[in-house]
Design a protein around this motif. Structure first.
Motif, PDB file in Angstrom:
ATOM      1  N   PRO A  30       0.839  -1.208   0.000  1.00 18.71           N
ATOM      2  CA  PRO A  30       0.000   0.000   0.000  1.00 18.71           C
ATOM      3  C   PRO A  30       0.875   1.259   0.000  1.00 18.71           C
ATOM      4  O   PRO A  30       1.991   1.244   0.526  1.00 18.71           O
ATOM      5  CB  PRO A  30      -0.787  -0.114   1.311  1.00 18.71           C
ATOM      6  CG  PRO A  30      -0.703  -1.549   1.708  1.00 18.71           C
ATOM      7  CD  PRO A  30       0.592  -2.064   1.141  1.00 18.71           C
ATOM      8  N   GLY A  31       0.354   2.319  -0.587  1.00 21.48           N
ATOM      9  CA  GLY A  31       1.112   3.564  -0.724  1.00 21.48           C
ATOM     10  C   GLY A  31       1.687   4.091   0.568  1.00 21.48           C
ATOM     11  O   GLY A  31       2.827   4.547   0.614  1.00 21.48           O
ATOM     12  N   GLU A  32       0.921   4.033   1.659  1.00 20.21           N
ATOM     13  CA  GLU A  32       1.432   4.574   2.923  1.00 20.21           C
ATOM     14  C   GLU A  32       2.613   3.759   3.440  1.00 20.21           C
ATOM     15  O   GLU A  32       3.539   4.299   4.021  1.00 20.21           O
ATOM     16  CB  GLU A  32       0.335   4.697   3.991  1.00 20.21           C
ATOM     17  CG  GLU A  32      -0.281   3.395   4.458  1.00 20.21           C
ATOM     18  CD  GLU A  32      -1.470   2.930   3.629  1.00 20.21           C
ATOM     19  OE1 GLU A  32      -2.068   1.906   3.986  1.00 20.21           O
ATOM     20  OE2 GLU A  32      -1.799   3.581   2.611  1.00 20.21           O
ATOM     21  N   ASN A  33       2.611   2.423   3.208  1.00 23.48           N
ATOM     22  CA  ASN A  33       3.750   1.604   3.620  1.00 23.48           C
ATOM     23  C   ASN A  33       4.984   1.924   2.785  1.00 23.48           C
ATOM     24  O   ASN A  33       6.094   1.929   3.297  1.00 23.48           O
ATOM     25  CB  ASN A  33       3.416   0.121   3.503  1.00 23.48           C
ATOM     26  CG  ASN A  33       2.382  -0.329   4.514  1.00 23.48           C
ATOM     27  OD1 ASN A  33       1.903   0.452   5.334  1.00 23.48           O
ATOM     28  ND2 ASN A  33       2.005  -1.588   4.456  1.00 23.48           N
ATOM     29  N   GLY A  61       5.602   4.814   1.472  1.00 20.38           N
ATOM     30  CA  GLY A  61       6.060   6.103   1.992  1.00 20.38           C
ATOM     31  C   GLY A  61       6.869   5.941   3.269  1.00 20.38           C
ATOM     32  O   GLY A  61       7.912   6.572   3.443  1.00 20.38           O
ATOM     33  N   ASP A  62       6.407   5.085   4.173  1.00 18.05           N
ATOM     34  CA  ASP A  62       7.141   4.826   5.414  1.00 18.05           C
ATOM     35  C   ASP A  62       8.516   4.223   5.122  1.00 18.05           C
ATOM     36  O   ASP A  62       9.514   4.610   5.726  1.00 18.05           O
ATOM     37  CB  ASP A  62       6.353   3.883   6.330  1.00 18.05           C
ATOM     38  CG  ASP A  62       5.089   4.507   6.894  1.00 18.05           C
ATOM     39  OD1 ASP A  62       4.964   5.759   6.852  1.00 18.05           O
ATOM     40  OD2 ASP A  62       4.225   3.753   7.372  1.00 18.05           O
ATOM     41  N   GLU A 121      10.812   6.848   3.635  1.00 18.25           N
ATOM     42  CA  GLU A 121      11.307   7.744   4.682  1.00 18.25           C
ATOM     43  C   GLU A 121      12.420   7.080   5.485  1.00 18.25           C
ATOM     44  O   GLU A 121      13.450   7.693   5.774  1.00 18.25           O
ATOM     45  CB  GLU A 121      10.156   8.141   5.609  1.00 18.25           C
ATOM     46  CG  GLU A 121      10.581   9.092   6.714  1.00 18.25           C
ATOM     47  CD  GLU A 121       9.415   9.494   7.594  1.00 18.25           C
ATOM     48  OE1 GLU A 121       9.423  10.646   8.045  1.00 18.25           O
ATOM     49  OE2 GLU A 121       8.510   8.668   7.827  1.00 18.25           O
TER      50      GLU A 121
END
Length: 153
Positions: free
Chosen positions: A133-136, A138-139, A142
């Protein structure tokens, strides 16, 4: 320099051949139709390298290997055991050796994923299960690439 981008859903034909996507053929050009396929060391997929990229990888490995070290020899043997040379036929198709296809549970439906200088070959179902998923993503970006900014005073 090669840069493969994009993912392509493909089906093997009755003989197990795969049509190489035209976007990837453009990256290869007409000069480098020799490819090396090898099992990924960490994931249930295969990597396809243009032969010149494979040669660069081997050059790096050779600088790190001592042929008189038993562990190094074992690594090298198994590294090459999971590899095979393939080439595109006149119709732009290639055939992955059965022993390598079986190692990733390759089915009729596969995904070819461009990952910079190589292409990953995935069983379509496994590929879809592993999509992050996109948020993972992104994490992870980072964590790997992010730099903390100096605090303002």
């Amino acid at each position: 320099m090669f840069t493969f981008i994009g993912d392509f859903e493909c089906r093997t034909d009755a003989k197990g051949r795969i049509v190489f996507p035209s976007a990837f053929k453009r990256v290869l050009g007409d000069d480098d139709l020799r490819l090396v396929v090898r099992k990924d060391l960490f994931e249930p997929c295969l990597h396809i390298y243009p032969y010149s990229v494979w040669e660069e990888k081997l050059k790096d490995i050779r600088t790190r290997i001592n042929s008189y070290n038993r562990e190094h020899s074992r690594f090298l043997r198994h590294f090459f055991r999971g590899s095979a040379e393939v080439s595109l036929d006149g119709n732009g198709r290639f055939l992955i050796p059965k022993r390598l296809a079986e190692q990733i549970g390759m089915d009729r439906e596969i995904v070819l994923l461009g990952v910079d200088q190589y292409i990953e070959v995935w069983n379509k179902e496994l590929y879809e299960q592993g999509v992050m998923p996109g948020e993972n993503l992104g994490d992870l970006a980072e964590k790997i690439l992010g730099k903390s900014m100096p605090e303002e005073e």
